[in-house]
Design a protein around this motif. Structure first.
Motif, PDB file in Angstrom:
ATOM      1  N   ASP A  82       0.826  -1.210   0.000  1.00  0.00           N
ATOM      2  CA  ASP A  82       0.000   0.000   0.000  1.00  0.00           C
ATOM      3  C   ASP A  82       0.861   1.261   0.000  1.00  0.00           C
ATOM      4  O   ASP A  82       0.611   2.203  -0.751  1.00  0.00           O
ATOM      5  CB  ASP A  82      -0.931   0.030   1.216  1.00  0.00           C
ATOM      6  N   ARG A  83       1.902   1.276   0.831  1.00  0.00           N
ATOM      7  CA  ARG A  83       2.767   2.452   0.915  1.00  0.00           C
ATOM      8  C   ARG A  83       3.492   2.713  -0.400  1.00  0.00           C
ATOM      9  O   ARG A  83       3.624   3.855  -0.827  1.00  0.00           O
ATOM     10  CB  ARG A  83       3.783   2.280   2.042  1.00  0.00           C
ATOM     11  N   VAL A  84       3.960   1.641  -1.019  1.00  0.00           N
ATOM     12  CA  VAL A  84       4.676   1.792  -2.282  1.00  0.00           C
ATOM     13  C   VAL A  84       3.731   2.306  -3.363  1.00  0.00           C
ATOM     14  O   VAL A  84       4.070   3.225  -4.122  1.00  0.00           O
ATOM     15  CB  VAL A  84       5.334   0.458  -2.710  1.00  0.00           C
ATOM     16  N   VAL A  85       2.534   1.742  -3.428  1.00  0.00           N
ATOM     17  CA  VAL A  85       1.558   2.173  -4.433  1.00  0.00           C
ATOM     18  C   VAL A  85       1.176   3.631  -4.211  1.00  0.00           C
ATOM     19  O   VAL A  85       1.131   4.428  -5.159  1.00  0.00           O
ATOM     20  CB  VAL A  85       0.298   1.268  -4.401  1.00  0.00           C
ATOM     21  N   ILE A  86       0.933   4.006  -2.969  1.00  0.00           N
ATOM     22  CA  ILE A  86       0.534   5.393  -2.675  1.00  0.00           C
ATOM     23  C   ILE A  86       1.660   6.360  -3.025  1.00  0.00           C
ATOM     24  O   ILE A  86       1.426   7.399  -3.654  1.00  0.00           O
ATOM     25  CB  ILE A  86       0.111   5.532  -1.195  1.00  0.00           C
ATOM     26  N   ALA A  87       2.889   6.021  -2.649  1.00  0.00           N
ATOM     27  CA  ALA A  87       4.019   6.902  -2.974  1.00  0.00           C
ATOM     28  C   ALA A  87       4.190   7.023  -4.475  1.00  0.00           C
ATOM     29  O   ALA A  87       4.441   8.121  -4.999  1.00  0.00           O
ATOM     30  CB  ALA A  87       5.302   6.365  -2.339  1.00  0.00           C
ATOM     31  N   ASP A  88       4.022   5.926  -5.198  1.00  0.00           N
ATOM     32  CA  ASP A  88       4.154   5.942  -6.649  1.00  0.00           C
ATOM     33  C   ASP A  88       3.052   6.783  -7.286  1.00  0.00           C
ATOM     34  O   ASP A  88       3.316   7.593  -8.182  1.00  0.00           O
ATOM     35  CB  ASP A  88       4.116   4.505  -7.182  1.00  0.00           C
TER      36      ASP A  88
END
Length: 194
Positions: A126-132
């Motif tokens: 989730d964090r990676v997707v949101i940051a991306d």
């Protein structure tokens, strides 16, 4: 009469080794090691049951003895007995360390069992997707969302800092969140509209 070999004549007696050791003569450490290391290693091996630990303890005993040689009085006792006392302390230290390592390992294993790995993995995704997705957003929406969620600014503070109307800031935040929710739903397959 028995003939004394030159090797026996060169080998110092335990009392001579002890006296030289107490005086701090460097060759006395080597003599002490040759004389008592087998005994110390055997004591450690019997107590610990592990060859590597016994070797470590043997080395630690001689290092400790050399560093603390000022505390040894050859007139009060034998060097072998003093080294045996140090050996007992080093064995106890190693057993305590083993016990601590076992407790730490058991605690880590218990913690790993209690915390499912999938929860951590889902959060990471989730964090990676949101940051991306935040990086893909255009400005001012990207900046507004970063100020709101990473710097914890209120809507009025963001409006003031960016010199934008409060309604515009609220609109960008709402649209940005809807966009992020849609992207997160695509990646994870979860229905985040619940």
């Amino acid at each position: 009469m028995c003939a004394v070999t030159s090797r026996e004549a060169d080998t110092p007696t335990p009392a001579e080794i002890a006296k030289a050791f107490a005086e701090g003569r460097p060759d006395s450490l080597s003599d002490a090691y040759q004389r008592w290391s087998t005994m110390i290693f055997t004591l450690a091996l019997r107590a610990l049951g592990n060859r590597a630990d016994a070797e470590d303890v043997t080395q630690q005993v001689f290092v400790s003895a050399w560093r603390g040689r000022a505390n040894f009085d050859p007139d009060s006792g034998q060097l072998g007995a003093w080294l045996t006392g140090i050996t007992r302390h080093r064995i106890a230290d190693r057993l305590t360390a083993r016990s601590r390592e076992l407790r730490n390992s058991e605690a880590a294993a218990k913690l790993a069992e209690e915390r499912p790995a999938s929860v951590v993995d889902d959060r990471t995704v989730d964090r990676v997707v949101i940051a991306d997705e935040l990086a893909r957003l255009g400005d001012p929406r990207r900046t507004i969302l970063r100020l709101a969620f990473y710097e914890d600014l209120t809507h009025p503070q963001i409006a003031e800092q960016l010199d934008l109307p409060l309604g515009t800031v609220k609109s960008h935040i709402r649209r940005g969140l809807l966009h992020l929710r849609g992207q997160l739903k695509e990646v994870t397959g979860d229905d985040t509209s619940r």
